[in-house]
Design an enzyme around this catalytic site. Structure first.
Site: not given
Ligand code: ATP
Ligand code: MG
Length: 566
Positions: A37, A263, A273
């Site tokens: 995102e 994760r 984030k």
């Molecule tokens: P945050 O929780 O930090 O806001 P998010 O999951 O909302 O991160 P996205 O931009 O939606 O961030 O993530 C893009 C991809 O990266 C998704 O498939 C998500 O599952 C993966 N991802 C995000 N954080 C992690 C992590 N700590 N370990 C592994 N994969 C991750």
């Molecule tokens: Mg997300």
């Protein structure tokens, strides 16, 4: 990279894919996607997902990985983030080719599919307030109850939905919901919201839309449209899988499989984030690319190499259970990479003058220094040596403890690639008593730092020639948080757990002249001090700035040893 290389380790995801290929499911295709995102910068957790998705695509003969921006929430998203995400993925070494997609490109089709669900009696427009919807949802232990608007006719739903889109209603007046089961044990299945009204412009579709799809709705459809085969996501989406499957089944469209993995959590830092944004906005760091940040832009500026990040992601492997990886493993990976590749140089962080009394005033010798003892092909360089040098203040003790092998009055020490020297005098500031200069003599027979007669010298220290050295600023970093698990800390105590000493800036360092040639972002080892990079933002010719990527000391080896013992 090798294609279909079955010698690579088979984690549970690759095992599933191998089986799907063996059974002919998806006709041998393997299509993954990385769906960020664009509402923030990527961090090391995302790197795990990137390495997994792009890694798999590279390994299989008919593999592809899509870069898809999951840009369905106009209030938090910006083009700045889109650009930074692309830069970071490229930097990590992955190439999406033509496969760049935006969920916002599917808004029309999402709308049409939603109309189809309404026509099939599988979706309805609800007019409860957000708060009422929450109330009606029930809890984990209690079933929810049906909205009074749940039995609207198809015609009425289609009409209202069309008018929602046309902008006739204010934010929050109506939502579109899937019609599933308000008593479902999985809360995600209790008539989840598919669309909400948001009268805000979108960074790509402008003013064209005022209703926006929710994550669950946009995500499964995007995967289906792109003919993804394996939709890999993190464990928190495990309970969303039922909805993913339900929606695609109702529509009867192409259906990828969602597979969850744990994760990445990293000790001594945060990977959410929301919290990273807080660090930036509250000024605890200088920006998204502050070298203390776990963002890819911060890590890059810190001097981490993409190779070391990819190795790290391989080493942590894949699991179905969440765990926290010690940040020392990340440091170990970059240390290992730089040990093999970084040229060695000499830099003095806290300079103390050292005058060789018996060395001719005007003489300058060029000393041949080895660039990398790990890699003879990196050759040698010449470093100027003269009568007045700088050495590390920490390398001198006037009153040395036992086993002190460095500079002290009357002790003989090796100047690396230079000479053996013996301190003969200590000059102090009259007012403060601080040592301001050391006097010494050298043994001219030890040129190059070699002993002519097998005479042993225990200590070897680094130096620079005062007349030739370049001034530099050096930044040393420590963990951003004092606790190993800041992610667990409550928001209010978050600030208190920040490490007040995470940054130390040294302003009067002196480095050998060869460093004038180093490009921003290039790396080196300052002998005995660690691995450094030329700061790509602040460094200027004549005013060099170095960031310490990692120290030489290997805390990871210690931890591993302790783990084995314990
Ligand atoms: P945050 O929780 O930090 O806001 P998010 O999951 O909302 O991160 P996205 O931009 O939606 O961030 O993530 C893009 C991809 O990266 C998704 O498939 C998500 O599952 C993966 N991802 C995000 N954080 C992690 C992590 N700590 N370990 C592994 N994969 C991750
Ligand atoms: Mg997300």
């Amino acid at each position: 990279m090798a294609k279909d290389d079955s010698s690579l380790p088979r984690d549970f995801i690759r095992t599933i894919i191998d089986e799907d290929i063996a059974t002919g499911k998806y006709h041998g295709r393997v299509v993954t996607r990385f769906p960020p995102e664009p509402n923030g910068y990527l961090h090391i957790g995302h790197a795990k997902s990137i390495c997994l998705n792009f890694g798999i695509a590279n390994e299989y003969q008919r593999g592809d990985c899509h870069l898809r921006f999951d840009d369905t929430n106009p209030t938090k998203e910006e083009m700045e983030y889109v650009e930074s995400i692309k830069e970071d993925v490229r930097w990590l070494g992955f190439d999406w080719g033509d496969n760049e997609f935006y969920a916002s490109d599917y808004f029309d089709r999402l709308f049409e599919y939603a109309q189809q669900l309404i026509r099939d009696g599988k979706a309805y427009v609800d007019s409860l307030s957000a708060e009422e919807i929450r109330e009606y949802r029930g809890t984990l232990t209690e079933p929810g109850k049906n909205s009074p608007y749940r039995e609207r006719t198809v015609e009425e739903n289609l009409d209202l939905f069309t008018r929602m889109r046309a902008g006739e209603f204010e934010d929050g007046a109506h939502v579109l919901r899937a019609k599933i089961d308000m008593a479902h044990p999985n809360m995600n299945m209790r008539d989840p919201t598919m669309y909400r009204i948001r009268k805000v412009p979108h960074h790509r579709t402008g003013e064209r839309w005022c209703i926006y799809p929710m994550y669950d709705w946009a995500h499964c459809i995007s995967d289906s449209i792109e003919a993804i085969t394996h939709s890999l996501c993190t464990l928190e989406f495990e309970d969303n899988r039922a909805l993913y499957d339900w929606l695609l089944d109702q529509l009867g469209v192409y259906h990828p499989q969602q597979i969850e993995f744990a994760r990445l959590n990293l000790s001594h830092t945060v990977l959410s984030k929301r919290r990273l944004i807080r660090l930036v906005e509250e000024g605890h760091v200088s920006g998204w690319d502050d070298p203390r940040m776990p963002t890819l832009s911060g890590i890059r500026r810190r001097g981490y190499t993409p190779e070391s990040i990819r190795t790290f992601c391989e080493r942590i492997g894949l699991a179905r259970r969440d765990s926290t990886v010690d940040i020392a493993l990340l440091e170990y990976c970059v240390r290992e990479d730089l040990n093999a590749r970084a040229p060695r140089v000499m830099g003095v962080l806290n300079p103390l003058r050292l005058v060789i009394e018996n060395y001719p005033e005007e003489l300058v010798e060029q000393m041949e220094c080895i660039n990398n003892p790990e890699d003879p092909s990196m050759g040698t360089r010449m470093v100027p040596f003269s009568r007045v040098l700088y050495v590390e203040r920490d390398d001198f003790r006037e009153d040395p403890p036992k086993k002190w092998f460095r500079l002290a009055p009357g002790r003989e020490v090796r100047l690396r690639y230079g000479y053996f020297v013996t301190v003969t005098g200590v000059v102090k500031d009259e007012a403060t008593g601080e040592v301001v200069e050391l006097r010494c003599t050298n043994d001219p027979a030890t040129r190059g730092g070699d002993s002519p007669d097998g005479r042993k010298v225990r200590g070897t220290i680094h130096w620079v020639s005062a007349a030739h050295a370049l001034k530099a600023q050096v930044r040393l970093y420590d963990h951003l948080f004092t606790t190993a698990d800041p992610g667990e800390i409550h928001d209010e105590r978050f600030e208190a757990s920040l490490n007040p000493n995470s940054l130390t800036t040294l302003f009067s360092c002196r480095v050998e002249p060869s460093l004038a040639e180093y490009e921003p972002g290039s790396f080196c080892q300052f002998e005995r001090q660690g691995y450094f990079t030329v700061d790509p933002v602040d460094s200027r010719p004549g005013a060099l700035v170095f960031n310490r990527t990692v120290t030489l000391r290997d805390t990871w080896a210690k931890i591993e040893k302790a783990q084995k013992k314990g």
